[in-house]
Design an enzyme around this catalytic site. Structure first.
Site, short mmCIF file in Angstrom:
data_model
loop_
_atom_site.label_atom_id
_atom_site.label_comp_id
_atom_site.label_asym_id
_atom_site.label_seq_id
_atom_site.Cartn_x
_atom_site.Cartn_y
_atom_site.Cartn_z
N ASP A 290 37.53 45.87 49.74
CA ASP A 290 38.55 45.03 48.67
C ASP A 290 37.62 44.58 47.70
O ASP A 290 36.77 43.83 47.72
CB ASP A 290 39.19 43.81 49.79
N GLU A 308 42.80 44.72 44.52
CA GLU A 308 42.99 43.69 45.64
C GLU A 308 44.39 43.32 45.85
O GLU A 308 44.91 43.36 47.25
CB GLU A 308 42.17 42.43 45.26
N GLU A 309 45.10 43.00 44.79
CA GLU A 309 46.45 42.42 45.09
C GLU A 309 47.34 43.71 45.75
O GLU A 309 48.20 43.31 46.36
CB GLU A 309 47.15 42.05 43.67
N1 AR6 Z 1 40.82 53.35 45.52
C1 AR6 Z 1 39.64 53.42 44.80
N2 AR6 Z 1 39.37 52.84 43.51
C2 AR6 Z 1 40.15 52.17 42.84
C3 AR6 Z 1 41.48 51.53 43.62
C4 AR6 Z 1 41.93 52.29 44.97
N3 AR6 Z 1 42.77 52.17 45.49
N4 AR6 Z 1 42.10 50.98 42.80
C5 AR6 Z 1 41.72 50.93 41.71
N5 AR6 Z 1 40.43 51.32 41.63
P1 AR6 Z 1 39.72 46.10 39.88
P2 AR6 Z 1 37.39 44.38 39.83
C6 AR6 Z 1 39.22 51.49 40.95
O1 AR6 Z 1 40.04 46.01 38.35
O2 AR6 Z 1 36.88 44.81 38.48
C7 AR6 Z 1 41.78 41.38 41.13
O3 AR6 Z 1 42.49 40.53 40.28
C8 AR6 Z 1 39.76 51.71 39.36
O4 AR6 Z 1 38.85 52.17 38.70
O5 AR6 Z 1 40.97 45.61 41.01
O6 AR6 Z 1 36.42 44.28 41.09
C9 AR6 Z 1 40.95 40.80 42.17
O7 AR6 Z 1 41.74 39.86 42.84
C10 AR6 Z 1 39.73 50.20 38.92
O8 AR6 Z 1 39.41 49.83 37.53
O9 AR6 Z 1 38.54 45.47 40.35
C11 AR6 Z 1 39.77 40.25 41.36
O10 AR6 Z 1 40.23 38.78 40.71
C12 AR6 Z 1 38.32 49.77 39.60
O11 AR6 Z 1 38.54 50.27 40.90
C13 AR6 Z 1 39.64 41.14 40.12
O12 AR6 Z 1 40.83 41.87 40.17
C14 AR6 Z 1 38.24 48.42 39.61
O13 AR6 Z 1 39.35 47.61 40.11
C15 AR6 Z 1 38.43 42.23 40.80
O14 AR6 Z 1 38.12 43.05 39.84
#
Ligand code: AR6
Length: 515
Positions: A290, A308-309
């Site tokens: 996650d 995550e959401e």
């Molecule tokens: N499976 C694989 N890859 C994925 C998927 C999935 N289901 N969904 C997205 N990605 P991000 P962060 C890829 O922005 O930067 C939330 O609000 C996709 O390329 O969700 O760690 C949390 O609560 C996407 O751009 O993660 C935190 O506050 C990338 O994963 C914050 O966002 C990153 O996804 C975390 O941000």
């Protein structure tokens, strides 16, 4: 030469170890000082079902303050009187066949009078009005959620400990208990949880009452509410058999467990890379990462709709972690075992849509938990992308990933499903984060399935990089040293950006040609 070629290439998804392969290593369900079980363990162990564990109702800073607490407290009107009011309101709703949104709102405000002019319920109103008549079961669902919330004193009899910073501990509870806690969150009954001011008692915790979900209408809110209402529709249906348990475990990396990365001699483990598919679907049975916020669940109850959401919306039982999980520190993570997926979805962010029910066909382990394991790790948020090329930050990310990946000694652990961790909202460099996760997985002796989320260029470059690292037998320590050199180069005055993989390739092949 041929053998070398086979083993230095990425593997197939089927080559990775998944949860259903492991049987019989859990033993009987037991509670301990660090593992609170909210159902009666002896009844469970003799196969006689899931009943609430008797216990004490505690009102102090180490336990969740419950809306139905009868414990004496010295601040303001007693909670017992408030629960009387809550019960009266909820009983009135539960006794009806159909309830309008206005009545739900009136009830919530009756026991949260301070928020009468501060909370808006426009999203809930608009949602119920917007959804086509054929899909609109909400008026008859509200009474059922109220009835479920009212069962709290029968469902949870033992105090729920807070999973506090610096203290590794677990909580196991039944899916029915979770549904009852979430029904209370829906009606915003949890005391002391409505403010995040720095001096507030729970300022270090995520929010749990659903008030923020009900205001600020947007298309996003519509889809989020569809997923949440679907969950309540399923769990309040008398034909649903919620028969399992879920464990929430907070892990902390002790100083003595933090690896000395520079001197690590491990070689890389298996890697599967793909630009197709997603962690939660193709990664089923693996430890699924996650991409978390330090406040677990991030903006799930607000307007956030990223990885995550979305995960929390399709597996709403995860939301209950927000009730008891204090903000994660740099060397901490949470592992959730057994949550059920209730919904399917499509899209991401603004294009997210609830896509109907999901039938979860997973097997259960000996503790009646679905064989789904989710690892919440929060990456660093880089406002300026250059900040991340710094060994202090890289080591923080290595330790964070390792804390989640390392597993328990003596346990057979599945391999890991991950991807662009920290590379969306948190602005990380996907190439660097992939190397960091490969290193943490190598140190934990676990393989990785890496989902690049439709990024074909990353898929190719990671495959090529992995091939090189394996053929050259590069160790974790060597990679750490290469990252140090890379950061030095980037921070040289007037240094232009150099591609990380290009840099690694040149340095490895350069070293070889000098030999
Ligand atoms: N499976 C694989 N890859 C994925 C998927 C999935 N289901 N969904 C997205 N990605 P991000 P962060 C890829 O922005 O930067 C939330 O609000 C996709 O390329 O969700 O760690 C949390 O609560 C996407 O751009 O993660 C935190 O506050 C990338 O994963 C914050 O966002 C990153 O996804 C975390 O941000």
């Amino acid at each position: 030469i041929q053998r070398e070629e086979v083993t230095s290439s990425c593997c197939q998804l089927d080559d990775l170890k998944r949860l259903p392969h492991f049987h019989g290593n859990l033993g009987k369900l037991r509670f301990s000082t660090t593992h609170t079980v909210l159902i009666d363990v002896s009844v469970f162990n003799c196969g006689a079902g899931l009943i609430a564990q008797e216990g004490r109702d505690l009102w102090n800073s180490n336990f969740v303050k419950m809306p139905c607490s009868q414990a004496m407290n010295h601040s303001g009107p007693s909670q017992a009187a408030r629960w009387k009011l809550i019960s009266k309101q909820l009983s009135a709703l539960a006794s009806k066949k159909s309830v309008k949104v206005d009545h739900v709102v009136a009830a919530i405000i009756k026991f949260n009078p301070k928020y009468k002019d501060r909370w808006s319920f426009d999203a809930l109103h608009t949602f119920v009005e917007h959804v086509p008549k054929t899909e609109n079961y909400f008026h008859t669902l509200f009474p059922k959620i109220a009835a479920l919330a009212l069962k709290l004193p029968d469902q949870i009899k033992k105090a729920i400990p807070l999973l506090q910073r610096g203290r590794p501990a677990s909580i196991t509870l039944s899916q029915v208990q979770i549904s009852c806690l979430l029904a209370n969150a829906f009606f915003c009954t949890f005391p002391h949880r409505n403010t995040s001011r720095p001096d507030a008692e729970y300022h270090n915790y995520p929010s749990i009452n659903f008030s923020s979900l009900f205001g600020n209408w947007s298309e996003r809110k519509k889809e989020k509410l569809r997923a949440i209402m679907h969950y309540f529709n399923v769990v309040t249906n008398e034909n649903t058999n919620l028969e399992g348990l879920v464990t929430f475990e907070r892990r902390c990396l002790r100083d003595s467990d933090a690896p000395s990365w520079r001197s690590s001699s491990e070689k890389l483990q298996k890697l599967y890379v793909t630009s197709d598919g997603s962690i939660e679907t193709e990664g089923t049975g693996l430890l699924q990462v996650d991409f978390a916020s330090s406040r677990i669940g991030g903006g799930v109850l607000g307007s956030g709709l990223l990885q995550e959401e979305i995960l929390f919306l399709i597996n709403p039982e995860l939301i209950v972690s927000r009730l008891f999980t204090e903000k994660l520190a740099d060397d901490e993570c949470v592992i959730i075992t057994g949550s059920q997926q209730f919904s399917c979805y499509s899209g991401f962010g603004d294009s997210f849509e609830w896509a109907g029910p999901h039938e979860d066909g997973l097997e259960r382990d000996e503790w009646a938990r679905l064989k789904r394991q989710i690892l919440a790790i929060d990456a660093l948020h880089f406002k300026n992308s250059r900040e991340q090329y710094n060994m202090r930050k890289i080591t923080r990310e290595l330790n964070k990933a390792y804390c989640g990946f390392m597993g328990e000694k003596g346990h057979k652990e599945p391999d890991i499903a991950t991807g662009n961790w920290g590379c969306g909202a948190f602005n990380g460099d996907p190439q660097l984060k992939a190397v960091i996760q490969l290193m943490a997985a190598a140190k934990s002796s676990r393989g990785l399935a890496f989902f690049t989320f439709r990024n074909e260029q990353l898929e190719r470059s990671l495959q090529q990089m992995y091939h090189l690292l394996v053929t050259e037998r590069v160790t974790v320590g060597k990679l750490y040293a290469l990252l140090e050199d890379y950061c030095d180069v980037l921070h040289k005055p007037a240094g232009s950006h150099v591609d990380l993989y290009e840099f690694i390739r040149k340095n490895i092949t350069g070293v070889r040609s000098q030999l």
